[in-house]
Design an enzyme around this catalytic site. Structure first.
Site, PDB file in Angstrom:
ATOM      1  N   THR A 154       0.869  -1.178   0.000  1.00 21.53           N
ATOM      2  CA  THR A 154       0.000   0.000   0.000  1.00 21.53           C
ATOM      3  C   THR A 154       0.905   1.227   0.000  1.00 21.53           C
ATOM      4  O   THR A 154       2.054   1.141   0.421  1.00 21.53           O
ATOM      5  CB  THR A 154      -0.859  -0.044   1.284  1.00 21.53           C
ATOM      6  OG1 THR A 154      -1.765  -1.105   1.161  1.00 21.53           O
ATOM      7  CG2 THR A 154      -1.618   1.239   1.532  1.00 21.53           C
ATOM      8  N   SER A 184     -11.072  -2.282   3.082  1.00 23.19           N
ATOM      9  CA  SER A 184      -9.717  -1.994   3.564  1.00 23.19           C
ATOM     10  C   SER A 184      -9.743  -0.847   4.581  1.00 23.19           C
ATOM     11  O   SER A 184     -10.675  -0.053   4.605  1.00 23.19           O
ATOM     12  CB  SER A 184      -8.866  -1.593   2.364  1.00 23.19           C
ATOM     13  OG  SER A 184      -7.764  -0.839   2.763  1.00 23.19           O
ATOM     14  N   ASP A 185      -8.706  -0.757   5.396  1.00 27.55           N
ATOM     15  CA  ASP A 185      -8.596   0.369   6.345  1.00 27.55           C
ATOM     16  C   ASP A 185      -8.223   1.671   5.636  1.00 27.55           C
ATOM     17  O   ASP A 185      -8.396   2.757   6.196  1.00 27.55           O
ATOM     18  CB  ASP A 185      -7.497   0.074   7.379  1.00 27.55           C
ATOM     19  CG  ASP A 185      -6.137  -0.046   6.700  1.00 27.55           C
ATOM     20  OD1 ASP A 185      -5.939  -1.006   5.932  1.00 27.55           O
ATOM     21  OD2 ASP A 185      -5.290   0.848   6.883  1.00 27.55           O
ATOM     22  N   GLY A 204      -0.482  -2.345   6.281  1.00 23.50           N
ATOM     23  CA  GLY A 204      -0.496  -3.585   7.058  1.00 23.50           C
ATOM     24  C   GLY A 204      -1.821  -4.290   6.863  1.00 23.50           C
ATOM     25  O   GLY A 204      -2.498  -4.081   5.860  1.00 23.50           O
TER      26      GLY A 204
HETATM   27  N1  ASP Z   1      -3.854  -1.986   4.617  1.00 27.65           N
HETATM   28  C1  ASP Z   1      -4.149  -2.600   3.359  1.00 27.65           C
HETATM   29  C2  ASP Z   1      -5.426  -3.395   3.478  1.00 27.65           C
HETATM   30  O1  ASP Z   1      -5.610  -4.085   4.458  1.00 27.65           O
HETATM   31  C3  ASP Z   1      -3.072  -3.504   2.841  1.00 27.65           C
HETATM   32  C4  ASP Z   1      -1.666  -2.981   2.888  1.00 27.65           C
HETATM   33  O2  ASP Z   1      -1.366  -2.050   3.640  1.00 27.65           O
HETATM   34  O3  ASP Z   1      -0.803  -3.501   2.168  1.00 27.65           O
HETATM   35  O4  ASP Z   1      -6.216  -3.351   2.573  1.00 27.65           O
END
Ligand code: ASP
Length: 280
Positions: A154, A184-185, A204
């Site tokens: 991300t 997603s967050d 994350g």
């Molecule tokens: N936070 C992102 C998600 O959970 C994934 C990532 O940060 O790579 O969609």
């Protein structure tokens, strides 16, 4: 003026040394480019610009090169938050646009703050965003081998501009192989939050970041007078009971730049006009 950006998590098991070096190089170039841009633009304009450059780079899991979901489709999420107006705008599970962060930016003047799926797609089409496939052969090969690589990239950016204003932007292709409809967050206040005191972008496992309300908690703690390093430390300690997988970058209004991750290692770069710091 201060700028920090992250390129998500670097996973030793899924990324070779050559890719790691390429990511370091890309982050170094983009952090400098974005810092130059910050000299004549606001923090809000700059975080959008920086994140769009990261989305355009196939190495990162956002925009071009986004991960593929369990049904073989790509759905992306992105959000922008202006620390001065305290407005967040975002798109969740948008498909077939090159730069989700530009769609989020377009939505900023509207009363509706976050659009999902079909609505986000319709808004993008109505606003002239061309249809664009963000799939790459590498992600398709990963998908076909079912190599679920969580949290591989991300992107996010926090900027403090010459007027002392803060902004944050985050964009993701998701965690990979997720169920259709999973949120997603990155386009929530847990993953992307700013006010006049602090801005934070996370990467994350979105589920862990939302459970911890990571970005919101760090920003609130700084707002209430805690030093940014302590605010990060306390918030990351709170991930421990469930072994939460998260990384975050942040800048406070005094210009303190900070980053932390709960599992090695988040890819990041910061620039203050003199020294570029890449990784830790
Ligand atoms: N936070 C992102 C998600 O959970 C994934 C990532 O940060 O790579 O969609």
């Amino acid at each position: 003026m201060k700028l920090i950006l992250h390129g998500g998590f670097f996973s030793e098991s899924t990324t070779d040394a050559k890719t790691k070096a390429a990511k370091q190089e890309a982050l170094t170039t983009i952090v400098k480019q974005a810092y130059d841009y910050l000299k004549s633009h606001t923090a809000t304009q700059t975080v959008v610009y920086a994140v769009s450059l990261l989305e355009d780079n196939v190495l990162f899991n956002a925009g071009i090169g986004s991960q593929i979901q369990s049904d073989g489709q790509i759905r992306m999420s992105a959000a922008l938050m202006d620390g001065t107006t305290q407005k967040l705008s975002g798109v969740i599970n948008i498909q077939n646009v090159k730069n989700p962060i530009l769609v989020a930016e377009k939505l900023m003047p509207y009363d509706d703050r976050v659009l999902g799926s079909e609505g986000a797609n319709q808004f993008a089409t109505a606003n002239g965003f061309a249809e664009f496939s963000t799939e790459t052969p590498e992600r398709r090969a990963e998908f076909e081998k079912k190599l679920a690589a969580t949290g591989t990239g991300t992107v996010g950016c926090v900027a403090l501009d010459a007027d002392g204003k803060l902004a944050v932007a985050t964009s993701t292709g998701g965690k990979g192989f997720e169920m259709v409809g999973r949120i997603s967050d990155s386009a929530t206040v847990a993953g992307n939050y700013a006010n006049a005191f602090c801005g934070v972008s996370c990467t994350g496992v979105g589920e862990d970041i939302v459970s911890n309300a990571t970005a919101t908690k760090i920003v609130t703690r700084v707002t209430d007078g805690m030093a940014i390093a302590d605010a990060f430390a306390k918030t990351f300690t709170e991930l421990k009971p469930y072994d939460g997988f998260a990384g975050a970058i942040g800048i406070d209004a005094k210009g303190n730049v900070f980053h932390q991750d709960s599992h090695p290692s988040m890819v990041f770069a910061s620039f203050d006009g003199t020294d570029v710091v890449v990784f830790d």
